[in-house]
Structures are given as C-alpha cells and as structure tokens.
Design a protein around this motif. Structure first.
Motif, PDB file in Angstrom:
ATOM      1  N   TYR A  13       0.833  -1.206   0.000  1.00  0.00           N
ATOM      2  CA  TYR A  13       0.000   0.000   0.000  1.00  0.00           C
ATOM      3  C   TYR A  13       0.867   1.255   0.000  1.00  0.00           C
ATOM      4  CZ  TYR A  13      -3.595   3.384   1.152  1.00  0.00           C
ATOM      5  OH  TYR A  13      -4.445   4.465   1.115  1.00  0.00           O
ATOM      6  N   LYS A  14       1.860   1.292   0.886  1.00  0.00           N
ATOM      7  CA  LYS A  14       2.714   2.478   0.984  1.00  0.00           C
ATOM      8  C   LYS A  14       3.533   2.706  -0.286  1.00  0.00           C
ATOM      9  CE  LYS A  14       3.455   2.817   5.989  1.00  0.00           C
ATOM     10  NZ  LYS A  14       4.470   2.772   7.078  1.00  0.00           N
ATOM     11  N   ALA A  15       4.039   1.624  -0.871  1.00  0.00           N
ATOM     12  CA  ALA A  15       4.939   1.751  -2.012  1.00  0.00           C
ATOM     13  C   ALA A  15       4.225   1.890  -3.351  1.00  0.00           C
ATOM     14  CB  ALA A  15       5.878   0.541  -2.066  1.00  0.00           C
ATOM     15  N   ALA A  16       3.063   1.258  -3.487  1.00  0.00           N
ATOM     16  CA  ALA A  16       2.462   1.167  -4.823  1.00  0.00           C
ATOM     17  C   ALA A  16       1.080   1.795  -4.964  1.00  0.00           C
ATOM     18  CB  ALA A  16       2.371  -0.309  -5.236  1.00  0.00           C
ATOM     19  N   ILE A  17       0.416   2.101  -3.856  1.00  0.00           N
ATOM     20  CA  ILE A  17      -0.981   2.515  -3.967  1.00  0.00           C
ATOM     21  C   ILE A  17      -1.299   3.831  -3.241  1.00  0.00           C
ATOM     22  CG2 ILE A  17      -3.361   1.853  -3.372  1.00  0.00           C
ATOM     23  CD1 ILE A  17      -2.458  -1.075  -3.740  1.00  0.00           C
ATOM     24  N   GLY A  18      -0.896   3.936  -1.994  1.00  0.00           N
ATOM     25  CA  GLY A  18      -1.312   5.038  -1.126  1.00  0.00           C
ATOM     26  C   GLY A  18      -1.098   6.435  -1.685  1.00  0.00           C
ATOM     27  N   THR A  19       0.102   6.721  -2.153  1.00  0.00           N
ATOM     28  CA  THR A  19       0.411   8.068  -2.658  1.00  0.00           C
ATOM     29  C   THR A  19      -0.487   8.427  -3.834  1.00  0.00           C
ATOM     30  OG1 THR A  19       2.714   7.920  -1.948  1.00  0.00           O
ATOM     31  CG2 THR A  19       2.197   9.546  -3.646  1.00  0.00           C
ATOM     32  N   HIS A  20      -0.636   7.495  -4.767  1.00  0.00           N
ATOM     33  CA  HIS A  20      -1.474   7.736  -5.942  1.00  0.00           C
ATOM     34  C   HIS A  20      -2.945   7.915  -5.535  1.00  0.00           C
ATOM     35  CE1 HIS A  20       2.098   6.687  -8.069  1.00  0.00           C
ATOM     36  NE2 HIS A  20       2.057   5.426  -7.679  1.00  0.00           N
ATOM     37  N   MET A  21      -3.367   7.135  -4.556  1.00  0.00           N
ATOM     38  CA  MET A  21      -4.749   7.225  -4.090  1.00  0.00           C
ATOM     39  C   MET A  21      -5.040   8.607  -3.525  1.00  0.00           C
ATOM     40  SD  MET A  21      -7.524   5.254  -3.821  1.00  0.00           S
ATOM     41  CE  MET A  21      -7.243   3.525  -3.370  1.00  0.00           C
ATOM     42  N   HIS A  22      -4.109   9.140  -2.746  1.00  0.00           N
ATOM     43  CA  HIS A  22      -4.317  10.451  -2.132  1.00  0.00           C
ATOM     44  C   HIS A  22      -4.275  11.576  -3.166  1.00  0.00           C
ATOM     45  CE1 HIS A  22      -4.583   9.793   2.257  1.00  0.00           C
ATOM     46  NE2 HIS A  22      -3.956   8.660   1.974  1.00  0.00           N
ATOM     47  N   ILE A  23      -3.448  11.432  -4.178  1.00  0.00           N
ATOM     48  CA  ILE A  23      -3.408  12.419  -5.259  1.00  0.00           C
ATOM     49  C   ILE A  23      -4.758  12.468  -5.967  1.00  0.00           C
ATOM     50  CG2 ILE A  23      -2.438  12.890  -7.549  1.00  0.00           C
ATOM     51  CD1 ILE A  23       0.252  11.896  -6.483  1.00  0.00           C
ATOM     52  N   VAL A  24      -5.311  11.285  -6.241  1.00  0.00           N
ATOM     53  CA  VAL A  24      -6.600  11.202  -6.920  1.00  0.00           C
ATOM     54  C   VAL A  24      -7.718  11.756  -6.040  1.00  0.00           C
ATOM     55  CG1 VAL A  24      -8.324   9.630  -7.868  1.00  0.00           C
ATOM     56  CG2 VAL A  24      -5.914   9.249  -8.353  1.00  0.00           C
ATOM     57  N   LEU A  25      -7.692  11.427  -4.753  1.00  0.00           N
ATOM     58  CA  LEU A  25      -8.717  11.926  -3.838  1.00  0.00           C
ATOM     59  C   LEU A  25      -8.694  13.450  -3.747  1.00  0.00           C
ATOM     60  CD1 LEU A  25      -8.504   9.317  -0.922  1.00  0.00           C
ATOM     61  CD2 LEU A  25     -10.438   9.665  -2.483  1.00  0.00           C
ATOM     62  N   THR A  26      -7.505  14.018  -3.718  1.00  0.00           N
ATOM     63  CA  THR A  26      -7.391  15.480  -3.678  1.00  0.00           C
ATOM     64  C   THR A  26      -8.007  16.108  -4.917  1.00  0.00           C
ATOM     65  OG1 THR A  26      -5.359  15.387  -2.342  1.00  0.00           O
ATOM     66  CG2 THR A  26      -5.766  17.417  -3.570  1.00  0.00           C
ATOM     67  N   LYS A  27      -7.724  15.492  -6.059  1.00  0.00           N
ATOM     68  CA  LYS A  27      -8.275  16.008  -7.317  1.00  0.00           C
ATOM     69  C   LYS A  27      -9.797  15.876  -7.355  1.00  0.00           C
ATOM     70  CE  LYS A  27      -7.696  17.704 -11.460  1.00  0.00           C
ATOM     71  NZ  LYS A  27      -7.089  19.044 -11.665  1.00  0.00           N
ATOM     72  N   ALA A  28     -10.316  14.830  -6.746  1.00  0.00           N
ATOM     73  CA  ALA A  28     -11.757  14.562  -6.801  1.00  0.00           C
ATOM     74  C   ALA A  28     -12.551  15.265  -5.706  1.00  0.00           C
ATOM     75  CB  ALA A  28     -12.005  13.055  -6.710  1.00  0.00           C
ATOM     76  N   ASP A  29     -11.855  15.937  -4.790  1.00  0.00           N
ATOM     77  CA  ASP A  29     -12.524  16.515  -3.624  1.00  0.00           C
ATOM     78  C   ASP A  29     -13.381  17.721  -4.012  1.00  0.00           C
ATOM     79  OD1 ASP A  29     -13.378  17.333  -1.193  1.00  0.00           O
ATOM     80  OD2 ASP A  29     -11.401  17.541  -0.274  1.00  0.00           O
ATOM     81  N   ILE A  30     -14.608  17.445  -4.376  1.00  0.00           N
ATOM     82  CA  ILE A  30     -15.528  18.491  -4.819  1.00  0.00           C
ATOM     83  C   ILE A  30     -16.048  19.332  -3.651  1.00  0.00           C
ATOM     84  CG2 ILE A  30     -17.674  17.162  -4.654  1.00  0.00           C
ATOM     85  CD1 ILE A  30     -18.380  18.319  -7.458  1.00  0.00           C
ATOM     86  N   THR A  31     -15.682  18.957  -2.425  1.00  0.00           N
ATOM     87  CA  THR A  31     -16.086  19.754  -1.260  1.00  0.00           C
ATOM     88  C   THR A  31     -15.189  20.978  -1.085  1.00  0.00           C
ATOM     89  OG1 THR A  31     -14.659  18.587   0.335  1.00  0.00           O
ATOM     90  CG2 THR A  31     -16.836  17.634  -0.114  1.00  0.00           C
ATOM     91  N   GLN A  32     -14.084  21.021  -1.810  1.00  0.00           N
ATOM     92  CA  GLN A  32     -13.135  22.129  -1.684  1.00  0.00           C
ATOM     93  C   GLN A  32     -13.387  23.214  -2.734  1.00  0.00           C
ATOM     94  OE1 GLN A  32     -10.918  22.403   0.813  1.00  0.00           O
ATOM     95  NE2 GLN A  32     -11.686  20.450   1.633  1.00  0.00           N
ATOM     96  N   HIS A  33     -13.132  24.449  -2.356  1.00  0.00           N
ATOM     97  CA  HIS A  33     -13.397  25.563  -3.271  1.00  0.00           C
ATOM     98  C   HIS A  33     -12.488  25.546  -4.491  1.00  0.00           C
ATOM     99  CE1 HIS A  33      -9.938  27.143  -1.020  1.00  0.00           C
ATOM    100  NE2 HIS A  33      -9.734  27.934  -2.061  1.00  0.00           N
ATOM    101  N   PHE A  34     -11.291  24.912  -4.348  1.00  0.00           N
ATOM    102  CA  PHE A  34     -10.352  24.906  -5.468  1.00  0.00           C
ATOM    103  C   PHE A  34     -10.685  23.836  -6.512  1.00  0.00           C
ATOM    104  CE2 PHE A  34      -8.381  22.438  -1.977  1.00  0.00           C
ATOM    105  CZ  PHE A  34      -8.348  21.188  -2.570  1.00  0.00           C
ATOM    106  N   ASN A  35     -11.668  22.999  -6.231  1.00  0.00           N
ATOM    107  CA  ASN A  35     -12.078  21.994  -7.211  1.00  0.00           C
ATOM    108  C   ASN A  35     -12.532  22.692  -8.497  1.00  0.00           C
ATOM    109  OD1 ASN A  35     -14.652  20.448  -8.385  1.00  0.00           O
ATOM    110  ND2 ASN A  35     -13.198  18.935  -7.610  1.00  0.00           N
ATOM    111  N   ALA A  36     -12.194  22.099  -9.643  1.00  0.00           N
ATOM    112  CA  ALA A  36     -12.454  22.726 -10.947  1.00  0.00           C
ATOM    113  C   ALA A  36     -13.915  23.093 -11.143  1.00  0.00           C
ATOM    114  CB  ALA A  36     -11.985  21.797 -12.067  1.00  0.00           C
ATOM    115  N   VAL A  37     -14.808  22.187 -10.773  1.00  0.00           N
ATOM    116  CA  VAL A  37     -16.233  22.445 -10.952  1.00  0.00           C
ATOM    117  C   VAL A  37     -16.676  23.622 -10.099  1.00  0.00           C
ATOM    118  CG1 VAL A  37     -18.560  21.523 -10.669  1.00  0.00           C
ATOM    119  CG2 VAL A  37     -16.737  20.064 -11.564  1.00  0.00           C
TER     120      VAL A  37
END
Length: 280
Positions: free
Chosen positions: A135-159
């Motif tokens: 998880y730490k080496a192959a998944i976690g970092t990428h998962m958090h990057i994607v979650l940040t991009k998808a976080d529509i609750t934040q004002h900086f989200n594209a939508v």
C-alpha cells in the motif's frame, strides 16, 4: 550363579552404554541435519530475493533501452516494485522520485541482499509483499493524489471554481470563458488522475494476494467510487460547455452525487489506513 549374575550385569551395562552412545549420535545427527536444513532454507530464501532483484534489473534495462531513461509512467511502476523489495529487507535505499541515480540504487540494493544473514533473508522473504508495504509503495500516494483532485467539497475543485462565476439568468454570462475553463478542467481530470487510477488498479491486481479479500474489495470499491465521482464531474463540466440547456437544479444534483461518491472513497481509504496505522 555369581559369575552368571556378573555376566548379566555386564551385558546390561554394555547395552546401556551402546544405547546412550547411539542416542547421543542420533541427537548430533539431528542437530547437524537441522543446521543443514536451515542453511538450505537460507539459500532458498535469498535466491528468491535475488530473483526479484534480477527481474527489476531486466525491467530497468527494458524501460531505458530506447531513450536511455524511463518514461514517467514506467518509472512509477518500477519505483513501486523496487520499494516493495527494499522495504522487505528493511533497507533505507528507497526511491522517492527519479534522481538520475537509478543504476546506483539498484547496485546498492543488490549489495544489501547479498550480505543478508540467514535470519534476515528468511524474515525478508516472509515480509515481502505485505499489505502495508504494498500500500505504501504502490498505492497510497497515488490514491491520495486522486482523492485530492476529486474533492468536490473544496473551493479549489475545478467544478466549484467555474460554478462561482455562473449566473444563468445574467445577460453578462460569459459563455466563451466558461466553455474554455470547462474544457481545460475536463482535460485536467481525464489526464493525471485517470492515469493514476489505472496504475492503482494494475498494482492492486498485481499484488492482490497481499491483501485479504475484505481489504482488496475495500480498496477496489474506493477506486470505483472516486472514479465515479470524477466521471460525474466531467459530465457536469460538459454541461457547462454548452450555451443552452444549462439546468442549475441538475448541476446541483450531480454535485451532490459526485460529493457522495468522493466521500465514500475517502472513508474506505481512511478505514484501511487506520487499520494499519498508516500515515500518508
């Protein structure tokens, strides 16, 4: 009779002596056999680690043979596999971005594996591919990057950024600007985040055996939810690209759906990380 008794006692003593010698011999043989088996096991486990490193070396040569360096997508796969092996032997030789010294990292890891003790080799082979390391080496970092991009609750989200400038009833509504912003946002979502999602799926499948069925389903479900959230956001942006047919109520409904899917993914990732006390 006395002579016969002496002979009998002597015979018993002799047999007992022989029995003790045989018993001692058996114990010594067992001890030697155990040592040989341990040595054989050590060689077997170290051989497995060496084979994993050899595979990494071959992949490195394959990735770099055409241009002399790795493409970013290839590097992310190589980095994950390298770090999983490095973590198994508790090495500090961890890749954190291509620093231009991959040759040195590979050689150093080879040296460390060659110098493992018996206990270290067996321990490393048992640890290799653990759920936490994978998880730490192959998944976690990428998962958090994607979650940040998808976080529509934040004002900086594209939508949300585009929505702030939107007033469907205003004569001054700048369709060209909204269309350009929405087009750019769609490219942004369909680029890096979707590539990371593809990588996460591939790594999850490659190391599926590292996770319990429940853990695998949990992470796989998180990927599905965050993908759905991003796809829903793309749909919303596509609506904003059109000059007609903009329905504010529909956009608000889709915003809620995208948020629900994002939060579902976030919750499942957090639950997995909490289980193993993982800090990313």
């Amino acid at each position: 009779m006395k002579n016969l008794r002496k002979i009998g006692l002597g015979l018993v003593a002799s047999l007992l002596s022989i029995s003790l010698v045989a018993c001692g011999s058996t114990k010594e043989e067992q001890k030697q056999g155990s040592a040989k088996q341990e040595q054989k096991q050590m060689g077997k486990e170290q051989k497995k680690l060496e084979q994993k490193l050899s595979k990494l070396e071959s992949e490195y040569e394959e990735y770099t043979k055409e241009k002399g360096y790795m493409e970013s997508d290839d590097y992310l796969v190589f980095e994950a596999d390298f770090n999983i092996l490095a973590k198994s032997i508790e090495s500090k030789n961890i890749l954190q971005g291509d620093d231009g010294e991959l040759d040195k990292h590979v050689k150093d890891l080879k040296t460390e594996i060659d110098h493992l003790s018996n206990d270290q080799a067996i321990k490393a082979q048992k640890r290799y591919g653990s759920a936490v390391d994978v998880y730490k080496a192959a998944i976690g970092t990428h998962m958090h990057i994607v979650l940040t991009k998808a976080d529509i609750t934040q004002h900086f989200n594209a939508v949300n950024t585009i929505e702030l400038d939107k007033d469907f009833n205003a004569d001054s509504y700048d369709y060209e600007k909204i269309d350009a912003d929405a087009t750019e946002a769609i490219k942004s979502i369909q680029g890096m985040p979707m590539k990371r999602i593809k990588l996460i799926k591939e790594e999850l499948e490659k190391y599926k055996a590292s996770f319990s069925t429940e853990e695998y389903n949990q992470l796989n479900s998180a990927v599905t939810s965050v993908t759905s959230s991003l796809n829903k956001q793309v749909e919303m942006l596509e609506v904003l690209q059109k000059e007609i047919g903009k329905d504010k109520s529909t956009l608000e409904e889709n915003t809620k759906a995208a948020e629900t899917q994002f939060l579902d993914a976030k919750e499942k990732v957090s639950a997995f990380e909490s289980k193993y006390d993982i800090q990313m």
